[in-house]
Design an enzyme around this catalytic site. Structure first.
Site, PDB file in Angstrom:
ATOM      1  CG  HIS A  59       6.832   3.169  -8.321  1.00 14.70           C
ATOM      2  ND1 HIS A  59       8.116   3.657  -8.498  1.00 14.70           N
ATOM      3  CD2 HIS A  59       6.046   4.263  -8.183  1.00 14.70           C
ATOM      4  CE1 HIS A  59       8.096   4.970  -8.466  1.00 14.70           C
ATOM      5  NE2 HIS A  59       6.847   5.371  -8.282  1.00 14.70           N
ATOM      6  NE  ARG A 109      -3.857  -2.234   2.052  1.00 16.85           N
ATOM      7  CZ  ARG A 109      -4.607  -2.672   1.057  1.00 16.85           C
ATOM      8  NH1 ARG A 109      -4.765  -1.925  -0.027  1.00 16.85           N
ATOM      9  NH2 ARG A 109      -5.203  -3.845   1.123  1.00 16.85           N
ATOM     10  CG  ASP A 110       1.564   5.546  -2.315  1.00 16.21           C
ATOM     11  OD1 ASP A 110       2.108   5.576  -3.438  1.00 16.21           O
ATOM     12  OD2 ASP A 110       1.754   6.418  -1.430  1.00 16.21           O
TER      13      ASP A 110
HETATM   14  P1  AMP Z   1       6.177   8.305  -7.783  1.00 13.21           P
HETATM   15  O1  AMP Z   1       5.897   9.735  -7.445  1.00 13.21           O
HETATM   16  O2  AMP Z   1       5.467   7.797  -8.982  1.00 13.21           O
HETATM   17  O3  AMP Z   1       7.665   8.025  -7.819  1.00 13.21           O
HETATM   18  O4  AMP Z   1       5.573   7.453  -6.594  1.00 13.21           O
HETATM   19  C1  AMP Z   1       6.270   7.137  -5.442  1.00 13.21           C
HETATM   20  C2  AMP Z   1       5.232   6.724  -4.453  1.00 13.21           C
HETATM   21  O5  AMP Z   1       5.867   6.026  -3.405  1.00 13.21           O
HETATM   22  C3  AMP Z   1       4.468   7.872  -3.832  1.00 13.21           C
HETATM   23  O6  AMP Z   1       3.087   7.718  -4.111  1.00 13.21           O
HETATM   24  C4  AMP Z   1       4.771   7.738  -2.342  1.00 13.21           C
HETATM   25  O7  AMP Z   1       3.668   8.054  -1.536  1.00 13.21           O
HETATM   26  C5  AMP Z   1       5.158   6.282  -2.234  1.00 13.21           C
HETATM   27  N1  AMP Z   1       6.037   5.949  -1.135  1.00 13.21           N
HETATM   28  C6  AMP Z   1       7.190   6.554  -0.798  1.00 13.21           C
HETATM   29  N2  AMP Z   1       7.747   5.931   0.249  1.00 13.21           N
HETATM   30  C7  AMP Z   1       6.930   4.906   0.575  1.00 13.21           C
HETATM   31  C8  AMP Z   1       6.963   3.891   1.588  1.00 13.21           C
HETATM   32  N3  AMP Z   1       7.940   3.814   2.470  1.00 13.21           N
HETATM   33  N4  AMP Z   1       5.946   3.007   1.624  1.00 13.21           N
HETATM   34  C9  AMP Z   1       4.935   3.073   0.728  1.00 13.21           C
HETATM   35  N5  AMP Z   1       4.851   3.996  -0.243  1.00 13.21           N
HETATM   36  C10 AMP Z   1       5.837   4.907  -0.306  1.00 13.21           C
END
Ligand code: AMP
Length: 112
Positions: free
Chosen positions: A98, A27-28
């Site tokens: 991702h 989960r994000d």
């Molecule tokens: P992006 O902006 O497409 O690179 O997405 C990165 C995503 O990773 C964002 O939606 C963040 O909220 C998520 N994220 C960052 N660190 C974590 C974490 N430790 N656990 C879960 N999600 C994360």
């Protein structure tokens, strides 16, 4: 190495919803919708620009798994969005590919 490798290595916690030999989904931490899952390959590939023919099976696998996760999350029928942000203009913040799996509400289009 990114924070997602630390999640893969169980060095930092995450709410894992799916795992197999090739990928992990969790989960994000900052969800943008009622369901917001990130699906990552276990192989560290920084961006979509780094994908090459050797990744064909792996990338195909992710596309097979993503709708399964949507089904598992209960959002498959109503609909969801798969997003892969790439580099600065798309707002990519973690340099490990991702797939965002986003659903649970009607989503706007186009993206901001
Ligand atoms: P992006 O902006 O497409 O690179 O997405 C990165 C995503 O990773 C964002 O939606 C963040 O909220 C998520 N994220 C960052 N660190 C974590 C974490 N430790 N656990 C879960 N999600 C994360």
């Amino acid at each position: 190495m990114t924070i997602f490798t630390k999640i893969l290595n169980r060095e930092i916690p995450a709410k894992i919803v799916y795992e197999d030999e090739h990928c992990l989904a969790f989960r994000d931490v900052n969800p943008q919708a009622p369901t917001h899952v990130l699906l990552i390959p276990k192989l560290e590939i920084p961006t979509m620009n780094d994908v090459n023919d050797s990744h064909r099976d792996l990338m195909g696998h992710l596309m097979v798994v993503a709708p399964r996760i949507a089904e598992q999350e209960g959002i498959a029928r109503d609909g969801y969005r798969l997003v892969v942000n790439t580099n600065a203009n798309a707002g990519q913040t973690v340099a490990h590919i991702h797939i965002h799996i986003i659903g649970g509400r009607a989503l706007g289009w186009p993206p901001g």
